[in-house]
Design a protein around this motif. Structure first.
Motif, short mmCIF file in Angstrom:
data_model
loop_
_atom_site.label_atom_id
_atom_site.label_comp_id
_atom_site.label_asym_id
_atom_site.label_seq_id
_atom_site.Cartn_x
_atom_site.Cartn_y
_atom_site.Cartn_z
N PRO A 7 6.60 -0.32 -4.22
CA PRO A 7 5.72 -0.51 -3.07
C PRO A 7 6.30 -1.53 -2.09
O PRO A 7 6.95 -2.49 -2.51
CB PRO A 7 4.41 -0.99 -3.69
CG PRO A 7 4.80 -1.58 -5.00
CD PRO A 7 6.07 -0.90 -5.44
N SER A 8 6.07 -1.32 -0.78
CA SER A 8 6.56 -2.28 0.23
C SER A 8 5.76 -3.57 0.19
O SER A 8 6.22 -4.61 0.62
CB SER A 8 6.49 -1.64 1.62
OG SER A 8 5.15 -1.22 1.86
N LEU A 52 -2.14 4.64 -1.39
CA LEU A 52 -1.02 4.07 -0.62
C LEU A 52 -1.32 4.14 0.88
O LEU A 52 -1.13 3.18 1.62
CB LEU A 52 0.27 4.82 -0.95
CG LEU A 52 0.87 4.56 -2.34
CD1 LEU A 52 1.96 5.59 -2.64
CD2 LEU A 52 1.42 3.15 -2.45
N ALA A 53 -1.81 5.30 1.30
CA ALA A 53 -2.09 5.49 2.73
C ALA A 53 -3.18 4.53 3.19
O ALA A 53 -3.07 3.88 4.24
CB ALA A 53 -2.52 6.94 2.98
N ARG A 80 -1.99 1.08 3.50
CA ARG A 80 -0.85 1.00 4.42
C ARG A 80 0.38 0.42 3.73
O ARG A 80 1.08 -0.43 4.24
CB ARG A 80 -1.21 0.15 5.65
CG ARG A 80 -2.29 0.81 6.47
CD ARG A 80 -2.65 -0.02 7.68
NE ARG A 80 -3.86 0.52 8.31
CZ ARG A 80 -3.87 1.64 9.04
NH1 ARG A 80 -2.77 2.30 9.24
NH2 ARG A 80 -5.00 2.07 9.58
N THR A 117 4.02 1.36 1.98
CA THR A 117 5.02 2.44 1.89
C THR A 117 5.56 2.47 0.47
O THR A 117 5.82 1.41 -0.12
CB THR A 117 6.18 2.17 2.86
OG1 THR A 117 5.62 1.82 4.12
CG2 THR A 117 7.08 3.39 2.99
N HIS A 139 8.63 3.22 -1.62
CA HIS A 139 10.06 3.52 -1.59
C HIS A 139 10.46 4.25 -2.86
O HIS A 139 9.94 3.95 -3.94
CB HIS A 139 10.86 2.23 -1.46
CG HIS A 139 10.62 1.53 -0.15
ND1 HIS A 139 11.06 2.04 1.04
CD2 HIS A 139 9.95 0.37 0.13
CE1 HIS A 139 10.67 1.22 2.03
NE2 HIS A 139 9.99 0.21 1.49
#
Lengths: 300, 249
Positions: free
Chosen positions: A230-231, A271-272, A275, A277, A279
């Protein structure tokens, strides 16, 4: 029509039940796998099918024949590759093939068989000088040389290198395409997944599950594995609340979840919404390995 | 051709494999004749000996060498081979085919029996040609005694296979059984030269009885019924013991 029919088979050695009520049937032209941990009773089961052991109780039939009382008839329709056996050390590969072909009323031509198994260059080599993999391939050839209706292969590709293993799998698929029924004992999941139509998982003398490879995988707790980096950190409670989730692992900033298709959709939504991302997002099916471990651990 | 216990392809294979065993060929087929040649080369062995009833020692050693070949075949040849076949799963592999593992036992007996008989022929021929030892005067009686002795030796070998778990044990037991067998057959002292009491005792053993029967037939008499009865008794007893205890796996 069922070619192998095993009903409530039991066999004990010195008070220890090696096989404790095993039942299954194998249909004509099927590749049926027997999978299980060491000492689970796999070999004892197939040895009863081959007529090498006399069951304590239960009923075994091969093409309708009793492997013990109709042993002679069964040997004509059943080819066997045993887990451990040898040949006379000074017998050459060619002599072994010719000798065993002479035992059967309608043997296969040993030349193409030797060719398929990569033994053509070894025909004049004595058995005692063969490598482990070459011996194994010779025994596969001997199991098929009588043009059997059923072959029982106990640890088919043990000792073979990856290429020989793949070649052998192709050979078994061809053999089956010719209408031969195959009973395969293995502990290679990849082999079972690739070859078998159905698999019986045996654990401590009993059948823990009997299904198609895909069915066994679906049954396991974490049938789908989702992993991503995860970002930004995700909230553990959010992750824990995912539907169908079987397990969560964090490692070096990477999250690995196992669950169902439902879990996949929910992760994407999460995830959406957060917010974040993902990877290197990977979604894979669990393997038969995972299913096997689940099934045999559940009873441990 | 194949029956329950005899398969010609298995027999041919075992013949071929025997030819690849220089040790077996030497000990069964050459060693007994070599022993005769060495003993016959000693000058005093070629002179008549009153202790042997006027026979020369070399005459007395021909039946001994004949017996030696079949004792080695039965006790040294068969037990390690067959026990090894069982130990390494060769018999087991064969029992998954339409041919029974008994075919291997029969083939071993036929191959070793043939090698032993050939060895006997060579010994008789060398004895006749090199040392002027007369051929058996009662050839039919000689053959009967020889075949009975061969059966007793193979049956004893089968018993050793039955009681040995591994080829190593079979070799050890076979070698241990070899010495008393050789002694009773007269390898160290021909039975005719033994003191009466010892000769009487030895006469009750399979190879002692065989040695006496061969001597009688060599001299031109039909072997005494007691000798043949003792041999037959041992053969039946050992065969029964072997079939009672032998395990295919």
């Amino acid at each position: 029509m069922s070619v192998i029919d095993v009903t409530d088979l039991r066999k004990s050695y010195g008070g220890h039940a090696a096989v404790d009520g095993v039942s299954f049937t194998v249909e004509e032209g099927e590749i049926f796998g027997i999978l299980g941990p060491n000492g689970a009773g796999k070999t004892t089961t197939v040895e009863c099918v081959e007529g090498l052991r006399v069951p304590d109780a239960g009923r075994v039939r091969v093409t309708g024949l009793d492997p013990v009382t109709d042993h002679q008839e069964v040997t004509r329709v059943l080819g066997a590759q045993l887990q451990q056996s040898e040949l006379q050390p000074k017998l050459t590969v060619r002599e072994a093939l010719e000798l065993y072909a002479s035992f059967y009323p309608h043997p296969a031509d040993w030349r193409p068989l030797a060719e398929r198994l990569g033994l053509t260059g070894k025909l004049t080599t004595r058995f005692g000088k063969l490598s482990g993999g070459q011996k194994q391939r010779l025994f596969i050839a001997l199991a098929l040389i009588g043009n059997p209706r059923v072959v029982v292969l106990d640890e088919l590709t043990t000792g073979l290198d990856p290429r020989a293993r793949r070649d052998t799998w192709e050979l078994i698929e061809d053999v089956r395409a010719g209408g031969v029924t195959v009973l395969l004992v293995t502990h290679f999941m990849e082999e079972a997944q690739r070859l078998c139509d159905r698999i019986a998982v045996i654990d401590r003398g009993r059948i823990a599950a009997l299904d198609t490879p895909a069915g066994l995988i679906r049954r396991s707790a974490g049938a789908t594995v989702i992993s991503f980096t995860p970002s930004a950190p995700l909230d553990d409670t959010d992750l824990g609340a995912l539907p169908g989730l079987a397990s969560v692992q964090h490692k070096d900033g990477r999250i690995t979840l196992s669950g169902t298709d439902e879990t996949v959709n929910a992760v994407i939504t999460l995830l959406a919404r957060s917010r974040v991302t993902a990877h290197q997002l990977r979604v894979t099916d669990a393997t038969l390995d995972d299913a096997f471990l689940d099934l045999t651990e559940a009873t441990a | 051709m194949s029956t329950d216990v005899l398969d010609t392809a298995v027999l041919r294979t075992e013949f071929r494999l025997f030819r690849r065993e220089p040790g077996g060929i030497f000990w069964i087929m050459l060693f007994p004749t070599m022993l005769l040649v060495i003993l016959g080369s000693i000058p005093s062995f070629r002179e008549a000996d009153p202790a042997l009833g006027g026979l020369r020692p070399v005459d007395a050693y021909v039946p001994v060498a004949v017996l030696l070949g079949l004792i080695i075949g039965g006790l040294q040849g068969m037990p390690p081979t067959l026990t090894g076949y069982r130990e390494t799963g060769i018999l087991r592999r064969m029992s998954t085919t339409p041919v029974r593992p008994a075919a291997l036992l029969t083939a071993q007996m036929v191959v070793l029996g043939a090698a032993s008989l050939l060895s006997a022929l060579v010994t008789l021929a060398v004895g006749r040609l090199a040392f002027g030892v007369g051929l058996p005067q009662q050839p039919f009686g000689y053959l009967v005694a020889l075949l009975l002795a061969l059966l007793a030796s193979l049956a004893l070998g089968a018993v050793l296979c039955a009681v040995s778990r591994t080829a190593k044990i079979a070799t050890a037991i076979g070698s241990t059984a070899l010495f008393p067998s050789m002694f009773t057959a007269g390898v160290w002292l021909p039975v005719e030269a033994m003191p009466d009491l010892l000769a009487d005792i030895v006469g009750w053993t399979p190879f002692g009885a065989a040695a006496q029967a061969l001597n009688e037939a060599a001299a031109g008499d039909w072997p005494g019924p007691l000798r043949l009865a003792v041999l037959a008794f041992w053969t039946v007893l050992l065969t029964a013991a072997a079939s009672r205890w032998f395990r295919w796996e």
